[in-house]
Design a protein around this motif. Structure first.
Motif, mmCIF file in Angstrom:
data_model
loop_
_atom_site.group_PDB
_atom_site.id
_atom_site.type_symbol
_atom_site.label_atom_id
_atom_site.label_comp_id
_atom_site.label_asym_id
_atom_site.label_seq_id
_atom_site.Cartn_x
_atom_site.Cartn_y
_atom_site.Cartn_z
ATOM 1 N N SER A 178 55.993 61.851 39.714
ATOM 2 C CA SER A 178 55.050 61.010 40.679
ATOM 3 C C SER A 178 54.483 61.997 41.459
ATOM 4 O O SER A 178 52.614 61.960 41.852
ATOM 5 N N PHE A 179 54.796 63.176 41.341
ATOM 6 C CA PHE A 179 54.114 64.589 41.599
ATOM 7 C C PHE A 179 52.445 64.767 40.942
ATOM 8 O O PHE A 179 52.144 64.820 41.401
ATOM 9 N N GLN A 180 53.361 65.064 39.744
ATOM 10 C CA GLN A 180 51.920 65.354 38.842
ATOM 11 C C GLN A 180 51.252 64.207 38.316
ATOM 12 O O GLN A 180 49.845 64.076 38.129
ATOM 13 N N ALA A 181 51.143 63.576 39.081
ATOM 14 C CA ALA A 181 50.883 61.220 38.866
ATOM 15 C C ALA A 181 49.928 62.034 40.616
ATOM 16 O O ALA A 181 48.347 61.888 40.208
ATOM 17 N N ALA A 182 50.059 62.614 41.156
ATOM 18 C CA ALA A 182 49.901 62.752 42.182
ATOM 19 C C ALA A 182 48.352 64.150 42.283
ATOM 20 O O ALA A 182 48.269 64.582 43.283
ATOM 21 N N GLY A 183 48.714 65.053 40.972
ATOM 22 C CA GLY A 183 47.777 66.220 41.099
ATOM 23 C C GLY A 183 48.821 67.322 41.645
ATOM 24 O O GLY A 183 47.986 68.618 41.414
ATOM 25 N N PHE A 184 49.726 67.400 41.213
ATOM 26 C CA PHE A 184 50.896 68.850 41.476
ATOM 27 C C PHE A 184 51.075 69.279 40.826
ATOM 28 O O PHE A 184 51.010 68.678 39.486
ATOM 29 N N ALA A 185 51.231 70.891 40.780
ATOM 30 C CA ALA A 185 51.283 71.657 39.850
ATOM 31 C C ALA A 185 52.285 72.335 40.452
ATOM 32 O O ALA A 185 52.590 72.655 41.228
ATOM 33 N N PRO A 186 53.326 73.093 39.460
ATOM 34 C CA PRO A 186 54.113 74.667 39.540
ATOM 35 C C PRO A 186 53.101 75.430 40.071
ATOM 36 O O PRO A 186 51.983 75.807 40.075
ATOM 37 N N VAL A 187 53.648 75.993 41.622
ATOM 38 C CA VAL A 187 53.038 77.049 42.704
ATOM 39 C C VAL A 187 54.122 78.187 42.291
ATOM 40 O O VAL A 187 53.225 79.421 42.847
ATOM 41 N N ALA A 188 55.338 77.587 42.257
ATOM 42 C CA ALA A 188 55.982 79.091 42.079
ATOM 43 C C ALA A 188 57.249 78.481 41.767
ATOM 44 O O ALA A 188 58.207 77.203 41.595
ATOM 45 N N HIS A 189 58.229 79.356 41.488
ATOM 46 C CA HIS A 189 59.448 79.062 40.592
ATOM 47 C C HIS A 189 60.174 79.987 41.220
ATOM 48 O O HIS A 189 60.451 80.949 41.485
ATOM 49 N N TYR A 190 61.621 79.440 40.665
ATOM 50 C CA TYR A 190 62.630 79.692 41.864
ATOM 51 C C TYR A 190 64.206 79.885 40.161
ATOM 52 O O TYR A 190 63.946 79.210 40.046
ATOM 53 N N ASN A 243 56.276 86.303 52.019
ATOM 54 C CA ASN A 243 57.179 85.677 51.750
ATOM 55 C C ASN A 243 56.236 84.874 51.152
ATOM 56 O O ASN A 243 55.809 83.570 52.500
ATOM 57 N N PRO A 244 56.002 83.886 50.501
ATOM 58 C CA PRO A 244 55.358 82.922 50.407
ATOM 59 C C PRO A 244 56.107 81.548 51.557
ATOM 60 O O PRO A 244 56.959 81.401 51.301
ATOM 61 N N PHE A 245 55.313 80.806 51.448
ATOM 62 C CA PHE A 245 55.357 79.656 52.126
ATOM 63 C C PHE A 245 56.444 79.885 53.178
ATOM 64 O O PHE A 245 56.888 78.802 53.993
ATOM 65 N N TYR A 246 56.378 81.546 53.802
ATOM 66 C CA TYR A 246 58.176 81.234 55.376
ATOM 67 C C TYR A 246 56.769 81.246 56.328
ATOM 68 O O TYR A 246 56.011 81.405 56.536
ATOM 69 N N ARG A 247 57.414 80.445 57.391
ATOM 70 C CA ARG A 247 56.969 80.182 58.117
ATOM 71 C C ARG A 247 58.013 80.503 59.686
ATOM 72 O O ARG A 247 59.111 79.625 59.502
ATOM 73 N N PRO A 248 58.162 81.648 60.746
ATOM 74 C CA PRO A 248 58.709 81.426 61.133
ATOM 75 C C PRO A 248 59.028 80.344 62.391
ATOM 76 O O PRO A 248 57.707 79.587 62.589
ATOM 77 N N ILE A 249 60.393 79.897 62.651
ATOM 78 C CA ILE A 249 60.726 78.576 63.677
ATOM 79 C C ILE A 249 61.015 79.672 64.804
ATOM 80 O O ILE A 249 61.798 80.663 65.126
ATOM 81 N N PRO A 250 60.835 78.566 66.211
ATOM 82 C CA PRO A 250 61.198 80.206 67.577
ATOM 83 C C PRO A 250 62.541 79.592 67.618
ATOM 84 O O PRO A 250 63.355 79.345 66.907
ATOM 85 N N LEU A 251 62.333 81.303 68.632
ATOM 86 C CA LEU A 251 64.488 80.924 68.404
ATOM 87 C C LEU A 251 65.433 80.052 69.354
ATOM 88 O O LEU A 251 66.071 79.734 68.525
ATOM 89 N N ALA A 252 64.455 79.109 70.287
ATOM 90 C CA ALA A 252 65.496 78.305 70.014
ATOM 91 C C ALA A 252 65.452 77.667 69.414
ATOM 92 O O ALA A 252 66.632 76.656 68.923
ATOM 93 N N ASP A 253 64.741 77.052 68.424
ATOM 94 C CA ASP A 253 65.465 76.182 67.214
ATOM 95 C C ASP A 253 65.911 76.348 66.496
ATOM 96 O O ASP A 253 66.904 75.508 65.519
ATOM 97 N N PHE A 254 66.201 77.910 65.861
ATOM 98 C CA PHE A 254 66.672 78.074 65.191
ATOM 99 C C PHE A 254 68.078 79.173 65.699
ATOM 100 O O PHE A 254 68.908 78.007 64.550
ATOM 101 N N LEU A 255 68.868 78.882 66.889
ATOM 102 C CA LEU A 255 70.231 79.354 67.649
ATOM 103 C C LEU A 255 70.679 77.549 67.624
ATOM 104 O O LEU A 255 71.387 77.631 67.092
ATOM 105 N N ALA A 256 69.472 76.313 67.653
ATOM 106 C CA ALA A 256 70.271 74.999 67.236
ATOM 107 C C ALA A 256 70.506 75.282 66.381
ATOM 108 O O ALA A 256 71.453 74.432 66.317
ATOM 109 N N ILE A 257 70.072 75.536 65.294
ATOM 110 C CA ILE A 257 70.750 74.792 63.904
ATOM 111 C C ILE A 257 72.271 75.484 63.711
ATOM 112 O O ILE A 257 72.719 75.219 62.923
#
Length: 366
Positions: A178-190, A243-257
């Motif tokens: 499904s990803f490939q049919a929609a034009g997606f390709a690997p952008v990072a490897h883990y 880091n690739p694709f890292y997006r910080p979240i607010p402290l309040a949301d971090f503590l709630a998790i």
């Protein structure tokens, strides 16, 4: 005369391989066998025949000649028309691109060469390669329900022989297509790796180093979790900013998790590094692999960060020592970026890669 006989036997061997492929192709057409089943039947037949080589050929040179001829034939079977419609389709009609036929042939030749006259050193590796690999592939084809995406396609946890660990991402049966049919390709490897926590061959595992005095490593005592995780949030935002694709979240949301998870955390598996003025310079989080049950012997090394050179290495040493002391047998170094320092460090302390992943992405218009 004897040389001619051995050359003829090598030629007959290649002919027999082609005959097996032809029979498998016709049976597959009649009984609608999946591509992976066809491929593994040829694999098993080839491997079982390879086990007989030390008895079929009294001298070694015909075996090497047979390997070379087989490689040439296998390369010819990769020609597009032969691979798609001829007997080569028994090897190359699987969805992914695979070089397993070439690698199997090379493995037979190298094992035959390296084993010398020791039949056990030849028989055991070839038997494992023949039967275990095929069994894993067929198990994944027949019983695979949960999948993970890799660069060359997807694999099932059932076929890989390794169940998913806690928080490991899994993929559905048709996610990759499904990803490939929609034009997606690997952008990072883990990757994920395993490290044995048993005592070293030289004796019990030595205690971890304490540092040079400028950094203090200690496990968390569980007190004031809100203050502790506030410090962790601040350090995370700084350490992971590039880091690739890292997006910080607010402290309040971090503590709630994370605060609701505190009662489930093993405090002896959470470490921090502090400077002389008690400022947080690094942290390390590990968690038992509860996916395997409450009495699991696996521990997951999930996240660590540091802003001081050398602190990360000390944190890892303390975590390994503490996990082994707590009775864990194996550490999973989970979901490391393939080009990250942690992946290199994992290999240095004995981590062996057992799973690879691909993150799919595409550029959106506008």
């Amino acid at each position: 005369m004897w040389i001619a006989v051995q050359i003829a036997m090598a030629a007959v061997s290649v002919g027999a391989l082609l005959l097996v492929m032809l029979v498998v192709k016709r049976l597959a057409t009649r009984f609608d066998w999946p591509a992976e089943v066809q491929r593994k039947l040829v694999h098993i037949a080839t491997g079982l025949y390879a086990l007989t080589l030390p008895w079929l050929f009294p001298e070694r040179w015909p075996v090497y000649m047979l390997v070379v001829i087989s490689l040439l034939v296998l390369m010819m079977l990769r020609l597009p028309r032969v691979a798609q419609f001829g007997i080569g389709s028994t090897l190359h009609s699987v969805e992914r691109q695979s070089w397993g036929d070439i690698l199997l042939t090379l493995a037979v030749g190298m094992t035959f060469f390296l084993s010398g006259d020791d039949l056990v050193l030849y028989m055991l590796p070839i038997a494992v390669l023949t039967l275990a690999d095929a069994a894993a592939a067929l198990a994944g084809t027949a019983y695979g329900k949960r999948f993970f995406i890799v660069e060359e396609g997807r694999k099932s946890f059932e076929g890989a022989g390794s169940p998913p660990f806690l928080m490991e991402p899994t993929s559905g049966t048709f996610d990759l297509e499904s990803f490939q049919a929609a034009g997606f390709a690997p952008v990072a490897h883990y990757l994920s790796a395993r490290q044995s926590l048993n005592d070293d061959a030289d004796g019990p595992r030595p205690p971890p180093r304490s540092g040079d005095g400028s950094i203090r490593i200690a496990s968390w005592d569980g007190t004031d979790p809100e203050r502790f995780f506030t410090e962790v949030h601040a350090l995370s935002v700084e350490a992971f900013a590039a880091n690739p694709f890292y997006r910080p979240i607010p402290l309040a949301d971090f503590l709630a998790i994370y605060l609701p998870l505190v009662p489930m955390m093993r405090r002896e598996l959470i470490f921090f590094a502090r400077s002389a003025d008690e400022e947080l310079q690094g942290f390390f989080f590990a968690v038992p692999d509860y996916q395997q049950g409450p009495a699991t012997t696996d521990v997951i090394f999930k996240t660590y960060a540091s802003r001081v050179p050398g602190a990360g290495r000390l944190l890892v040493e303390h975590a390994v020592y503490a996990a082994a002391k707590a009775g864990f047998m194996c550490a999973v170094h989970a979901l490391m970026h393939g080009e990250n320092l942690s992946a290199d460090r994992s290999g240095r302390i004995g981590g062996e890669v057992f799973r690879r992943y691909a993150l799919m992405g595409r550029v959106l218009n506008g």
